[in-house]
Design a protein around this motif. Sequence first.
Motif, PDB file in Angstrom:
ATOM      1  N   VAL A  81      39.397  24.696  43.432  1.00  0.00           N
ATOM      2  CA  VAL A  81      40.149  25.731  44.149  1.00  0.00           C
ATOM      3  C   VAL A  81      39.616  25.812  45.569  1.00  0.00           C
ATOM      4  N   SER A  82      40.494  25.980  46.539  1.00  0.00           N
ATOM      5  CA  SER A  82      39.985  26.334  47.861  1.00  0.00           C
ATOM      6  C   SER A  82      40.474  27.729  48.230  1.00  0.00           C
ATOM      7  N   ILE A  83      39.527  28.522  48.703  1.00  0.00           N
ATOM      8  CA  ILE A  83      39.789  29.926  49.026  1.00  0.00           C
ATOM      9  C   ILE A  83      39.172  30.242  50.384  1.00  0.00           C
ATOM     10  N   SER A  84      39.956  30.899  51.232  1.00  0.00           N
ATOM     11  CA  SER A  84      39.436  31.366  52.519  1.00  0.00           C
ATOM     12  C   SER A  84      39.038  32.835  52.399  1.00  0.00           C
ATOM     13  N   LEU A  85      37.881  33.177  52.929  1.00  0.00           N
ATOM     14  CA  LEU A  85      37.445  34.584  52.876  1.00  0.00           C
ATOM     15  C   LEU A  85      37.945  35.401  54.055  1.00  0.00           C
ATOM     16  N   SER A  86      38.697  34.789  54.940  1.00  0.00           N
ATOM     17  CA  SER A  86      39.224  35.565  56.062  1.00  0.00           C
ATOM     18  C   SER A  86      40.369  36.460  55.600  1.00  0.00           C
ATOM     19  N   ASP A  87      40.229  37.740  55.864  1.00  0.00           N
ATOM     20  CA  ASP A  87      41.304  38.666  55.489  1.00  0.00           C
ATOM     21  C   ASP A  87      42.164  39.031  56.702  1.00  0.00           C
ATOM     22  N   HIS A  88      42.112  38.176  57.711  1.00  0.00           N
ATOM     23  CA  HIS A  88      42.947  38.429  58.878  1.00  0.00           C
ATOM     24  C   HIS A  88      44.437  38.328  58.516  1.00  0.00           C
ATOM     25  N   LEU A  89      44.779  37.370  57.660  1.00  0.00           N
ATOM     26  CA  LEU A  89      46.191  37.153  57.318  1.00  0.00           C
ATOM     27  C   LEU A  89      46.496  37.394  55.838  1.00  0.00           C
ATOM     28  N   VAL A  90      45.458  37.521  55.022  1.00  0.00           N
ATOM     29  CA  VAL A  90      45.642  37.774  53.581  1.00  0.00           C
ATOM     30  C   VAL A  90      44.809  39.012  53.232  1.00  0.00           C
ATOM     31  N   PRO A  91      45.397  39.990  52.533  1.00  0.00           N
ATOM     32  CA  PRO A  91      44.624  41.211  52.232  1.00  0.00           C
ATOM     33  C   PRO A  91      43.422  40.904  51.324  1.00  0.00           C
ATOM     34  N   MET A  92      42.326  41.579  51.547  1.00  0.00           N
ATOM     35  CA  MET A  92      41.102  41.315  50.794  1.00  0.00           C
ATOM     36  C   MET A  92      41.277  41.502  49.280  1.00  0.00           C
ATOM     37  N   PRO A  93      42.032  42.512  48.817  1.00  0.00           N
ATOM     38  CA  PRO A  93      42.190  42.637  47.359  1.00  0.00           C
ATOM     39  C   PRO A  93      42.809  41.381  46.735  1.00  0.00           C
ATOM     40  N   GLU A  94      43.683  40.723  47.475  1.00  0.00           N
ATOM     41  CA  GLU A  94      44.296  39.501  46.970  1.00  0.00           C
ATOM     42  C   GLU A  94      43.256  38.368  46.905  1.00  0.00           C
ATOM     43  N   ILE A  95      42.435  38.303  47.935  1.00  0.00           N
ATOM     44  CA  ILE A  95      41.372  37.289  47.953  1.00  0.00           C
ATOM     45  C   ILE A  95      40.413  37.528  46.789  1.00  0.00           C
ATOM     46  N   GLU A  96      40.080  38.784  46.558  1.00  0.00           N
ATOM     47  CA  GLU A  96      39.163  39.118  45.456  1.00  0.00           C
ATOM     48  C   GLU A  96      39.758  38.719  44.110  1.00  0.00           C
ATOM     49  N   SER A  97      41.048  38.978  43.965  1.00  0.00           N
ATOM     50  CA  SER A  97      41.704  38.648  42.706  1.00  0.00           C
ATOM     51  C   SER A  97      41.693  37.128  42.470  1.00  0.00           C
ATOM     52  N   ARG A  98      41.907  36.370  43.528  1.00  0.00           N
ATOM     53  CA  ARG A  98      41.879  34.906  43.405  1.00  0.00           C
ATOM     54  C   ARG A  98      40.464  34.422  43.069  1.00  0.00           C
ATOM     55  N   LEU A  99      39.464  35.058  43.684  1.00  0.00           N
ATOM     56  CA  LEU A  99      38.073  34.670  43.393  1.00  0.00           C
ATOM     57  C   LEU A  99      37.738  34.918  41.922  1.00  0.00           C
ATOM     58  N   HIS A 100      38.162  36.075  41.411  1.00  0.00           N
ATOM     59  CA  HIS A 100      37.931  36.351  39.988  1.00  0.00           C
ATOM     60  C   HIS A 100      38.591  35.275  39.120  1.00  0.00           C
ATOM     61  N   ALA A 101      39.843  34.980  39.419  1.00  0.00           N
ATOM     62  CA  ALA A 101      40.593  34.014  38.601  1.00  0.00           C
ATOM     63  C   ALA A 101      39.936  32.640  38.623  1.00  0.00           C
ATOM     64  N   ALA A 102      39.489  32.235  39.796  1.00  0.00           N
ATOM     65  CA  ALA A 102      38.882  30.895  39.919  1.00  0.00           C
ATOM     66  C   ALA A 102      37.514  30.847  39.253  1.00  0.00           C
ATOM     67  N   ALA A 103      36.739  31.917  39.420  1.00  0.00           N
ATOM     68  CA  ALA A 103      35.367  31.914  38.898  1.00  0.00           C
ATOM     69  C   ALA A 103      35.346  32.015  37.376  1.00  0.00           C
ATOM     70  N   LYS A 104      36.347  32.679  36.811  1.00  0.00           N
ATOM     71  CA  LYS A 104      36.446  32.819  35.350  1.00  0.00           C
ATOM     72  C   LYS A 104      36.693  31.468  34.695  1.00  0.00           C
ATOM     73  N   GLU A 105      37.514  30.654  35.323  1.00  0.00           N
ATOM     74  CA  GLU A 105      37.798  29.313  34.807  1.00  0.00           C
ATOM     75  C   GLU A 105      36.748  28.356  35.366  1.00  0.00           C
ATOM     76  N   SER A 106      36.761  27.138  34.871  1.00  0.00           N
ATOM     77  CA  SER A 106      35.679  26.231  35.283  1.00  0.00           C
ATOM     78  C   SER A 106      36.039  25.398  36.517  1.00  0.00           C
ATOM     79  N   PHE A 107      36.745  26.015  37.440  1.00  0.00           N
ATOM     80  CA  PHE A 107      37.022  25.333  38.710  1.00  0.00           C
ATOM     81  C   PHE A 107      35.749  25.230  39.548  1.00  0.00           C
ATOM     82  N   THR A 108      35.582  24.120  40.273  1.00  0.00           N
ATOM     83  CA  THR A 108      34.657  24.181  41.393  1.00  0.00           C
ATOM     84  C   THR A 108      35.412  24.880  42.530  1.00  0.00           C
ATOM     85  N   ILE A 109      34.664  25.510  43.415  1.00  0.00           N
ATOM     86  CA  ILE A 109      35.304  26.361  44.430  1.00  0.00           C
ATOM     87  C   ILE A 109      34.818  25.972  45.826  1.00  0.00           C
ATOM     88  N   ALA A 110      35.774  25.685  46.698  1.00  0.00           N
ATOM     89  CA  ALA A 110      35.444  25.427  48.106  1.00  0.00           C
ATOM     90  C   ALA A 110      35.797  26.682  48.897  1.00  0.00           C
TER      91      ALA A 110
END
Lengths: 345, 345
Positions: A224-253
């Motif tokens: 999974v690739s995830i950007s932590l910048s909340d300039h264009l994406v709201p932080m709650p959405e970023i957090e939700s994606r981080l939870h989803a990725a971390a729960k599964e066995s994805f490596t994360i960039a």
Amino acid sequence: MSTDSNADTDADDESTSNCGSSANRGSSSAANCGGASDPNDDANESSSKCGASSSSSSPSSSTCGASSASKSESVDEKVGATADEFEADPGQLIAVGLGPGHPEGMTDRAKTALLEAEHIVGYTTYIDLIPDEITESADELYDTPMCGEVSRTEEAIDRTLAGNDVAIVGSGDPNVYALAGLALEILESKGATASMVDFEVVPGVPAAQSCGARLGAPLVNDTVSISLSDHLVPMPEIESRLHAAAKESFTIAIYNPWSRKRRDNFEKCCEILLAHRDPDTPVGIVHGAGREDERVLLTELSELEALGEDEIVDMTTTIIVGNEETYVWDDRMVTPRGYETKYDY
Amino acid sequence: MSTDSNADTDADDESTSNCGSSANRGSSSAANCGGASDPNDDANESSSKCGASSSSSSPSSSTCGASSASKSESVDEKVGATADEFEADPGQLIAVGLGPGHPEGMTDRAKTALLEAEHIVGYTTYIDLIPDEITESADELYDTPMCGEVSRTEEAIDRTLAGNDVAIVGSGDPNVYALAGLALEILESKGATASMVDFEVVPGVPAAQSCGARLGAPLVNDTVSISLSDHLVPMPEIESRLHAAAKESFTIAIYNPWSRKRRDNFEKCCEILLAHRDPDTPVGIVHGAGREDERVLLTELSELEALGEDEIVDMTTTIIVGNEETYVWDDRMVTPRGYETKYDY
């Protein structure tokens, strides 16, 4: 600003800062382009307002850094002009990915596209990454410092609609947190089409791949690739994606991990990752991959948050978080692909 | 076999099939390598058993296609030998990503690495992608058809430990479903280290980026890449990752979507995606990106499953599934980055 833009990023955090206007360093001073900047207006670089942040609500009256600095006599069209305001046959528009940031990391296709372009447009740091023999062959370079990706992209499009073949450049790949999409969106807003300008994307090596290579083989499984910048994406959405990725066995960039304006996002990210993964999960940090200031650090997830205060983590850094099977061996980060379950070796 | 290996994939499904043994096409017939194949043994290509599938459980007695075909007099070491069985000082081992599959898509660093390598090792299809001026400059080429990535990688390592500078190649990037990790795992199993062979990964443009560029700008926001091959990852795990990715607003790059042996995975994938995303979600399908048989199709999620029976979907295909904001405009697939929420243009 102390932060630079990451490979693959178009300076997410840049757009609300006041930056200098553009400088036109091209060899031709009689540009045939929409809203050109003054080739000699370097003095204005550190004082004018960023084009992006001052961009007005009307597409036909925006005053980006570029157009507000314009003194070029040959320009009929303003930045913000719609496609039908240009009389020339449109040129070609190519979004070119430069890869990690050293000339050897560029593809031949990227080099050819830049050599064929009459105008090359980009963030100053990216333009500086291009070999001199390429920039010297362009009729014009148009670069702006860390701000104004919207006005810069619009400038590239106006120059194209005015009849020039234009390359808009970024490090990494134009599809990874970069300008390929914005170019299409602005084309559409101007009543132009992608076909009209023969729009092409030239892919480049993304930062995750440059960093993965530097670390060894951390990304050989689902990622999974995830950007932590909340300039264009709201932080709650970023957090939700981080939870989803971390729960599964994805490596994360993780892209854009830190800036002075939003250190909380990094802390929150570390917290979420630790809620799902072991504290000793291997983490690779690569700062400025492929550039002169490259730094590489292998660490563990439990140590990551504290490193947010270290210089190694900034906007030019990409962080690779291993999955539960990732291990470090001989200073390399390895995520097994699963062969060991099928083969003895 | 009708399926070819995808960019970035190392032929996940290849390893249980019976394929021909290796052919040594290099210019030198007195190879200094561990377990070399017979340079003249082309006749054996379509009849011998695949090295990978016949690989025995003991690392020191495996009989891969390469070693079983060996008649070379100059070889002292067997495939499967441990590092201390080699008397020479080790050479260098470089995993090189070729990018999409046309020479213009390679980076300069990849070309230089291949030109400097004494031996180039890879799957036949990938070796064929390398420009002649590079392959002709190598002392030896070692390629095997669609099987045996484990034995092929071991062969590359043995040749390195025997003192040769070796490049092991794949399309796309060595970190994306490819051999960078396997090379490190086999090095470790042989009691060697990455430092001992000065192991380096040269990144390439991954298939997702090549396909994204061809489609427009579908991947400019957070993205997941998932392989549907269950050869090395259990299908329930793949399904769980698909659910997690589809629930969140990730764009999704699907690798290895289909093979004759596992068409069910593709159907299951479509079902999971449809459980979370609208039937009219844009989907881009790119077959053989950057190769002669390239085909591009824009469709909707509801149509995807039926296309599993079309020739456009096979192991050389990468599928890009949009998120809820992705749209198609002027035959381009665009995922907004979020600029439209901050700027008027």
